[in-house]
Design a protein around this motif. Structure first.
Motif, PDB file in Angstrom:
ATOM      1  N   VAL A  65      -3.416   7.832 -23.774  1.00 27.70           N
ATOM      2  CA  VAL A  65      -4.922   8.223 -24.399  1.00 27.70           C
ATOM      3  C   VAL A  65      -5.155   6.758 -25.257  1.00 27.70           C
ATOM      4  N   ALA A  66      -4.040   6.271 -25.930  1.00 26.89           N
ATOM      5  CA  ALA A  66      -4.378   5.039 -26.634  1.00 26.89           C
ATOM      6  C   ALA A  66      -4.673   3.742 -25.869  1.00 26.89           C
ATOM      7  N   LEU A  67      -4.389   3.775 -24.577  1.00 26.05           N
ATOM      8  CA  LEU A  67      -4.887   2.528 -23.793  1.00 26.05           C
ATOM      9  C   LEU A  67      -6.183   2.861 -23.463  1.00 26.05           C
TER      10      LEU A  67
ATOM     11  N   MET B 242      -8.654   4.463 -25.057  1.00 27.68           N
ATOM     12  CA  MET B 242      -9.439   4.295 -26.259  1.00 27.68           C
ATOM     13  C   MET B 242      -9.735   2.730 -26.667  1.00 27.68           C
ATOM     14  N   HIS B 243      -8.565   2.091 -26.217  1.00 31.58           N
ATOM     15  CA  HIS B 243      -8.557   0.579 -26.452  1.00 31.58           C
ATOM     16  C   HIS B 243      -9.571   0.156 -25.592  1.00 31.58           C
ATOM     17  N   LEU B 244      -9.516   0.253 -24.310  1.00 32.89           N
ATOM     18  CA  LEU B 244     -10.390  -0.093 -23.185  1.00 32.89           C
ATOM     19  C   LEU B 244     -11.893  -0.011 -23.707  1.00 32.89           C
ATOM     20  N   LEU B 245     -12.150   1.442 -23.991  1.00 30.57           N
ATOM     21  CA  LEU B 245     -13.364   1.892 -24.349  1.00 30.57           C
ATOM     22  C   LEU B 245     -13.900   1.125 -25.547  1.00 30.57           C
ATOM     23  N   ARG B 246     -13.255   0.590 -26.625  1.00 26.32           N
ATOM     24  CA  ARG B 246     -13.215   0.139 -27.909  1.00 26.32           C
ATOM     25  C   ARG B 246     -14.024  -1.336 -27.430  1.00 26.32           C
ATOM     26  N   GLU B 247     -13.051  -1.895 -26.624  1.00 26.42           N
ATOM     27  CA  GLU B 247     -13.436  -3.163 -26.255  1.00 26.42           C
ATOM     28  C   GLU B 247     -14.824  -3.435 -25.703  1.00 26.42           C
ATOM     29  N   PHE B 248     -15.112  -2.616 -24.729  1.00 23.30           N
ATOM     30  CA  PHE B 248     -16.481  -2.439 -24.130  1.00 23.30           C
ATOM     31  C   PHE B 248     -17.602  -1.993 -24.837  1.00 23.30           C
ATOM     32  N   ALA B 249     -17.395  -1.297 -26.118  1.00 21.95           N
ATOM     33  CA  ALA B 249     -18.512  -0.684 -26.924  1.00 21.95           C
ATOM     34  C   ALA B 249     -19.381  -1.820 -27.568  1.00 21.95           C
ATOM     35  N   PRO B 250     -18.865  -2.853 -28.078  1.00 21.94           N
ATOM     36  CA  PRO B 250     -19.863  -3.838 -28.497  1.00 21.94           C
ATOM     37  C   PRO B 250     -20.731  -4.470 -27.376  1.00 21.94           C
ATOM     38  N   ILE B 251     -20.162  -4.589 -26.240  1.00 20.39           N
ATOM     39  CA  ILE B 251     -20.744  -5.124 -25.022  1.00 20.39           C
ATOM     40  C   ILE B 251     -22.016  -4.470 -24.667  1.00 20.39           C
ATOM     41  N   ALA B 252     -21.468  -3.116 -24.643  1.00 26.39           N
ATOM     42  CA  ALA B 252     -22.696  -2.322 -24.424  1.00 26.39           C
ATOM     43  C   ALA B 252     -24.009  -1.923 -25.394  1.00 26.39           C
TER      44      ALA B 252
ATOM     45  N   VAL C  55     -16.688   5.550 -30.664  1.00 23.30           N
ATOM     46  CA  VAL C  55     -15.525   5.465 -29.763  1.00 23.30           C
ATOM     47  C   VAL C  55     -14.511   5.942 -30.845  1.00 23.30           C
ATOM     48  N   ASP C  56     -14.502   5.381 -31.980  1.00 22.48           N
ATOM     49  CA  ASP C  56     -13.431   5.676 -32.763  1.00 22.48           C
ATOM     50  C   ASP C  56     -13.460   7.135 -33.233  1.00 22.48           C
ATOM     51  N   ALA C  57     -14.773   7.689 -33.354  1.00 22.97           N
ATOM     52  CA  ALA C  57     -14.662   9.170 -33.581  1.00 22.97           C
ATOM     53  C   ALA C  57     -13.971  10.002 -32.508  1.00 22.97           C
ATOM     54  N   TRP C  58     -14.497   9.606 -31.392  1.00 22.78           N
ATOM     55  CA  TRP C  58     -13.878  10.601 -30.173  1.00 22.78           C
ATOM     56  C   TRP C  58     -12.137  10.076 -30.154  1.00 22.78           C
ATOM     57  N   GLY C  59     -11.997   8.867 -30.324  1.00 17.19           N
ATOM     58  CA  GLY C  59     -10.721   8.641 -30.217  1.00 17.19           C
ATOM     59  C   GLY C  59      -9.699   9.454 -31.167  1.00 17.19           C
ATOM     60  N   ALA C  60     -10.199   9.552 -32.290  1.00 21.15           N
ATOM     61  CA  ALA C  60      -9.661  10.331 -33.442  1.00 21.15           C
ATOM     62  C   ALA C  60      -9.554  11.868 -33.182  1.00 21.15           C
ATOM     63  N   GLY C  61     -10.642  12.259 -32.202  1.00 22.21           N
ATOM     64  CA  GLY C  61     -10.466  13.834 -31.966  1.00 22.21           C
ATOM     65  C   GLY C  61      -9.407  13.787 -30.710  1.00 22.21           C
ATOM     66  N   PHE C  62      -9.339  12.965 -29.845  1.00 27.00           N
ATOM     67  CA  PHE C  62      -8.335  13.113 -28.973  1.00 27.00           C
ATOM     68  C   PHE C  62      -6.966  13.051 -29.300  1.00 27.00           C
ATOM     69  N   ILE C  63      -6.971  12.141 -30.370  1.00 28.47           N
ATOM     70  CA  ILE C  63      -5.256  12.235 -30.932  1.00 28.47           C
ATOM     71  C   ILE C  63      -5.173  13.489 -31.728  1.00 28.47           C
ATOM     72  N   ASP C  64      -5.972  14.016 -32.486  1.00 31.02           N
ATOM     73  CA  ASP C  64      -5.690  15.019 -33.066  1.00 31.02           C
ATOM     74  C   ASP C  64      -5.583  16.377 -32.327  1.00 31.02           C
ATOM     75  N   GLU C  65      -6.123  16.396 -30.866  1.00 34.02           N
ATOM     76  CA  GLU C  65      -6.065  17.428 -30.023  1.00 34.02           C
ATOM     77  C   GLU C  65      -4.483  17.354 -29.723  1.00 34.02           C
ATOM     78  N   LEU C  66      -3.857  16.614 -29.611  1.00 33.39           N
ATOM     79  CA  LEU C  66      -2.339  16.727 -28.942  1.00 33.39           C
ATOM     80  C   LEU C  66      -1.487  17.113 -30.226  1.00 33.39           C
ATOM     81  N   ASP C  67      -1.947  17.291 -31.484  1.00 33.61           N
ATOM     82  CA  ASP C  67      -1.108  17.503 -32.591  1.00 33.61           C
ATOM     83  C   ASP C  67      -0.916  19.237 -32.625  1.00 33.61           C
ATOM     84  N   TYR C  68      -0.240  19.894 -31.922  1.00 35.19           N
ATOM     85  CA  TYR C  68      -0.327  21.298 -32.017  1.00 35.19           C
ATOM     86  C   TYR C  68       0.101  21.845 -33.482  1.00 35.19           C
TER      87      TYR C  68
END
Length: 577
Positions: free
Chosen positions: A6-8, A10-20, A34-47
């Motif tokens: 997941v971290a990888l 989100m890193h790739l998406l974050r690199e592409f974000a300013p280009i888009a 992208v950061d908001a989405w990434g935070a949500g994905f990480i939280d979803e893994l914390d049971y």
């Protein structure tokens, strides 16, 4: 190794974000999104956090009218860890697959639950796909999977409520300002939001959306063309704030479920019951939003504003829907007795109107009621005066009896103004509206058909409720009396000066005195021939009248100054004569 994957990603998406952002000339903070989405994905893994989210929801929902109709599965703490989450089993079926007659009600409950989470609890469940929304065997709504949530700050919640109030009441002129405050329009574009073209485009979009049917009801090609025209003229005007990504995800899914049940489903209209309930019951923050809803553009002019009947009808209808099917209040109460129904209604009304601390709705209610009482009393006085007959002098019989000297003949205390006429007409329409609402309400109870034992039971219940709220009754009455006194004082201060005639021995002297009074505004009196000299008897009469005024303590500032000028002028003329 899911966390690293997941971290990888989100890193790739974050690199592409300013280009888009550069490529498509976007105002949107793509990196922030992208950061908001990434935070949500990480939280979803914390049971552990997911378990806390579900428990927090169940705790907070107990303070709302939804507490009996919505739930999250109870967490089994002893069996749960950071990698395994165990909850109690819930029997039910997917909301979008159920064929039960109460699905329409449950869709309303789902909408009100998510609005409550977003705008009251401050924690929004962001994964409401059909598999996570169940209809339990008891007919309740069960929400599963609390891993992905987003949190909202109080200031954002308040702005969102005001925005929804503007949407549901069709106050489209306020929408551009809302979008600026919510972050949908960049601050450097703030000067463009007053442009009528922006309002017209947004009004057309929201108006079509309000009619129901989702995106299918909107002329997408025309919307795109209008937005392109705006962009060509104003530049890239809109952006999507990062926090909105999860909100859009949640409510788009809810709209889809609603449309699957009703092809004309309108998510904007579905927000009205919650907005109405919140505006009427919130005791602290809803003042500006409530004023906007019930008064419209005239909300800032406290002295002249009168409620808009159409808006009041919206508010009353929305609140009625929330207190019945929209909040699930009728689930399990289909066989409620007449007394139980009236008791519930009484609780709502007493809690809204008779509060110890002044609430926004009580402030507006007492203000409008004071205007109705003062305007109504002037209207009744005018009707009685006109129906009493007219004397040869032109005055009414009743007016002459009550005020023989005509001191208050043209006083603003008794004369009907345009605002008074508008208030009386609004009052009549309000009464008609309430009668129509009572007739249309299927849960209405005919008081005349109550049995003697039911009347006795209801009287006992109401007496107890009034006693329990006795301090609220006293405080409300005090506030109402204060508003009546203030309006009366304001009328006296702003009204036209009271006109009086000086008492003179005969008609000839009266005419002569009036001529002299009319010249009193000159700084230096013109020379008059001897034949116009005023008899000393008239001067003495005027002096006597002024003494009587002082003895009677009649304080009319505008009259006193004219009387003093007249007396001085008469004395000068008498000396010359």
């Amino acid at each position: 190794n899911i966390m690293n994957q997941v971290a990888l990603d989100m890193h790739l998406l974050r690199e592409f974000a300013p280009i888009a952002k550069r490529t498509f000339n976007l105002n949107t903070d793509t990196v922030g999104t992208v950061d908001a989405w990434g935070a949500g994905f990480i939280d979803e893994l914390d049971y552990v956090q997911e378990a806390l989210n579900a428990q927090n929801f169940m705790t907070k929902i107990q303070d709302t009218p939804l507490k009996e109709v919505v739930l999250a599965p109870a967490v089994v703490d002893d069996l749960s860890t950071g990698k395994v989450l165990v909850t109690e089993w819930v029997d039910g079926e997917r909301l979008d697959k159920s064929s039960n007659a109460d699905i329409t009600v449950l869709c309303s409950i789902a909408m009100n639950t998510y609005l409550t989470m977003m705008l009251e609890i401050g924690m929004l469940h962001c994964d409401p796909h059909p598999g996570n929304l169940l209809r339990t065997t008891e007919g309740k709504l069960c929400i599963l999977d609390w891993g992905m949530v987003t949190r909202l700050e109080p200031d954002l919640q308040l702005t969102l409520i005001e925005h929804m109030a503007h949407l549901t009441s069709a106050d489209y002129e306020e929408i551009p300002r809302d979008l600026l405050l919510l972050g949908f329009i960049p601050e450097d574009k703030a000067g463009l939001i007053k442009d009528s073209g922006v309002v017209e485009v947004l009004a057309e979009i929201y108006g079509a959306w309000t009619k129901g049917g989702g995106v299918a009801a909107v002329n997408v090609n025309k919307v795109i063309a209008d937005l392109q025209d705006l962009t060509a003229e104003k530049g890239n005007l809109f952006q999507i704030p990062p926090y909105f990504a999860y909100i859009a995800k949640s409510f788009s899914v809810l709209e889809g479920i609603g449309l699957s049940n009703d092809a004309k489903y309108s998510i904007i209209n579905e927000c009205l019951p919650y907005v109405s309930q919140r505006l009427l019951t919130d005791k602290s923050q809803m003042g500006p939003a409530l004023s906007t809803f019930v008064f419209g553009p005239d909300k800032s002019n406290i002295d002249t504003r009168i409620v808009d009947i159409d808006r009041i009808e919206q508010l009353v209808t929305g609140f009625g829907n929330y207190t019945t099917s929209a909040s699930g209040a009728l689930l399990g109460r289909e066989n409620a007795t007449a007394v139980q129904t009236l008791e519930t209604t009484a609780d709502y009304l007493l809690d809204i109107v008779f509060t110890e601390e002044e609430s926004p709705v009580q402030e507006i209610l007492l203000e409008q009621l004071a205007k109705i009482v003062t305007s109504g009393s002037r209207s009744v006085w005018t009707e009685f005066r006109q129906s009493s007959g007219t004397l040869p002098s032109g005055r009414s019989v009743l007016g002459t009896i009550v005020d023989p000297l005509g001191l208050f003949r043209q006083s603003s205390l008794v004369e009907m103004s345009d605002l008074d006429h508008k208030t009386v007409e609004t009052t009549r329409r309000l009464i008609d509206l309430l009668q129509q609402q009572a007739a249309a309400n299927g849960q209405a109870v005919d008081l005349a058909k109550l049995e003697p034992n039911e009347v006795l039971e209801l009287s006992s219940i109401l007496a107890r409720k009034v006693w329990d709220r006795r301090l609220g009754f006293v405080m409300t009455g005090s506030r109402f009396a204060t508003k009546i006194l203030k309006m009366t004082a304001d009328k006296l201060e702003a009204g036209a000066p009271i006109r009086r005639r000086l008492s003179t021995p005969d008609v000839a002297e009266t005419k002569e005195t009036a001529k002299i009074t009319s010249t009193s505004t000159s700084t230096k009196p013109p020379s008059l021939p001897p034949k116009t000299a005023i008899p000393k008897a008239v001067v003495a009469k005027v002096d006597e009248h002024s003494v009587m005024q002082e003895k009677n303590s009649i304080d009319v500032a505008s009259e006193s100054s004219r009387l003093a000028d007249a007396r001085s002028r008469l004395q000068e003329l008498d000396t010359v004569a």
